[in-house]
Design a protein around this motif. Structure first.
Motif, PDB file in Angstrom:
ATOM      1  N   GLU A 101     124.653   7.077   6.456  1.00  0.00           N
ATOM      2  CA  GLU A 101     123.899   7.349   7.681  1.00  0.00           C
ATOM      3  C   GLU A 101     124.557   6.582   8.812  1.00  0.00           C
ATOM      4  OE1 GLU A 101     119.585   6.958   7.532  1.00  0.00           O
ATOM      5  OE2 GLU A 101     119.777   6.873   5.342  1.00  0.00           O
ATOM      6  N   ALA A 151     122.018  12.677   3.479  1.00  0.00           N
ATOM      7  CA  ALA A 151     122.952  11.776   2.794  1.00  0.00           C
ATOM      8  C   ALA A 151     122.586  11.633   1.318  1.00  0.00           C
ATOM      9  CB  ALA A 151     122.979  10.408   3.484  1.00  0.00           C
ATOM     10  N   LYS A 162     118.626  12.301   8.372  1.00  0.00           N
ATOM     11  CA  LYS A 162     119.858  11.651   7.914  1.00  0.00           C
ATOM     12  C   LYS A 162     119.731  11.139   6.483  1.00  0.00           C
ATOM     13  CE  LYS A 162     119.985   8.709  11.335  1.00  0.00           C
ATOM     14  NZ  LYS A 162     118.881   9.205  12.165  1.00  0.00           N
ATOM     15  N   THR A 163     118.635  10.459   6.191  1.00  0.00           N
ATOM     16  CA  THR A 163     118.435   9.904   4.847  1.00  0.00           C
ATOM     17  C   THR A 163     118.392  11.014   3.818  1.00  0.00           C
ATOM     18  OG1 THR A 163     117.212   8.030   5.770  1.00  0.00           O
ATOM     19  CG2 THR A 163     116.926   8.468   3.423  1.00  0.00           C
ATOM     20  N   THR A 223     120.725  -0.409   9.883  1.00  0.00           N
ATOM     21  CA  THR A 223     122.181  -0.320  10.029  1.00  0.00           C
ATOM     22  C   THR A 223     122.769  -1.664   9.640  1.00  0.00           C
ATOM     23  OG1 THR A 223     121.910   1.220  11.868  1.00  0.00           O
ATOM     24  CG2 THR A 223     124.072   0.189  11.619  1.00  0.00           C
ATOM     25  N   VAL A 264     126.635  10.891   8.390  1.00  0.00           N
ATOM     26  CA  VAL A 264     125.565  11.838   8.691  1.00  0.00           C
ATOM     27  C   VAL A 264     124.833  11.323   9.923  1.00  0.00           C
ATOM     28  CG1 VAL A 264     123.487  12.977   7.822  1.00  0.00           C
ATOM     29  CG2 VAL A 264     125.351  12.408   6.242  1.00  0.00           C
ATOM     30  N   THR A 265     124.817  12.135  10.986  1.00  0.00           N
ATOM     31  CA  THR A 265     124.185  11.732  12.241  1.00  0.00           C
ATOM     32  C   THR A 265     123.012  12.638  12.554  1.00  0.00           C
ATOM     33  OG1 THR A 265     125.562  13.169  13.608  1.00  0.00           O
ATOM     34  CG2 THR A 265     126.419  10.971  13.143  1.00  0.00           C
ATOM     35  N   GLY A 266     122.261  12.273  13.570  1.00  0.00           N
ATOM     36  CA  GLY A 266     121.158  13.110  14.031  1.00  0.00           C
ATOM     37  C   GLY A 266     119.914  12.290  14.247  1.00  0.00           C
ATOM     38  N   THR A 267     118.897  12.950  14.755  1.00  0.00           N
ATOM     39  CA  THR A 267     117.630  12.279  15.038  1.00  0.00           C
ATOM     40  C   THR A 267     116.755  12.200  13.797  1.00  0.00           C
ATOM     41  OG1 THR A 267     117.745  13.127  17.284  1.00  0.00           O
ATOM     42  CG2 THR A 267     115.606  12.308  16.556  1.00  0.00           C
ATOM     43  N   ASN A 268     116.685  13.288  13.050  1.00  0.00           N
ATOM     44  CA  ASN A 268     115.846  13.347  11.850  1.00  0.00           C
ATOM     45  C   ASN A 268     116.656  13.905  10.683  1.00  0.00           C
ATOM     46  OD1 ASN A 268     113.289  12.570  13.078  1.00  0.00           O
ATOM     47  ND2 ASN A 268     113.399  14.533  14.131  1.00  0.00           N
ATOM     48  N   SER A 300     122.494   4.142   2.953  1.00  0.00           N
ATOM     49  CA  SER A 300     121.382   4.731   3.690  1.00  0.00           C
ATOM     50  C   SER A 300     120.364   3.660   4.042  1.00  0.00           C
ATOM     51  CB  SER A 300     120.713   5.848   2.873  1.00  0.00           C
ATOM     52  OG  SER A 300     119.838   5.313   1.897  1.00  0.00           O
TER      53      SER A 300
END
Length: 118
Positions: free
Chosen positions: A117, A58, A54-55, A93, A48-52, A76
């Motif tokens: 994430e 997921a 993701k948590t 990460t 799951v990618t993106g700026t906002n 996550s």
């Protein structure tokens, strides 16, 4: 004993093998994957990618697939889930060694899907 390095040391020690690589972080990823028996190949791994969000995304996918009867994993920034077993997330990460360790645990627990994430 071996040392993986991006630059050879000025002095080497007899009995130690030095392996020079372009990118030690990438080399660690390959070594970790092999050490843990290539655990990602046994999973349907969804990043799951993106700026906002993701948590949230997921976590929702983890909950949805769990309620649908699948054995599911989650990596996550808030927590790590290996099926129903919860582990605290210690880094935003995790390094490749930690990720592969969790993926291996997921294999052993019979996890089919892992949401992560990235």
């Amino acid at each position: 004993l071996a040392i993986v390095c991006e630059e050879m040391p000025k002095q080497t020690v007899n009995g130690i093998t030095y392996v020079k690589v372009k990118n030690s972080q990438q080399a660690l990823a390959y070594m970790a994957d092999n050490f843990y028996g290539n655990p990602s190949v046994n999973l349907k791994l969804v990043g799951v990618t993106g700026t906002n969000g993701k948590t949230t995304v997921a976590s929702l996918l983890y909950q949805l697939f769990t309620k649908a009867g699948f054995k599911v994993g989650l990596l996550s920034t808030v927590q790590v889930m290996v099926a129903e077993e919860k582990f605290p997330a210690t880094h935003t990460t995790p390094d490749s060694l930690t990720i592969n360790s969790y993926l291996k645990q997921m294999n052993e627990a019979g996890v089919e899907y892992c949401f992560m994430e990235v």
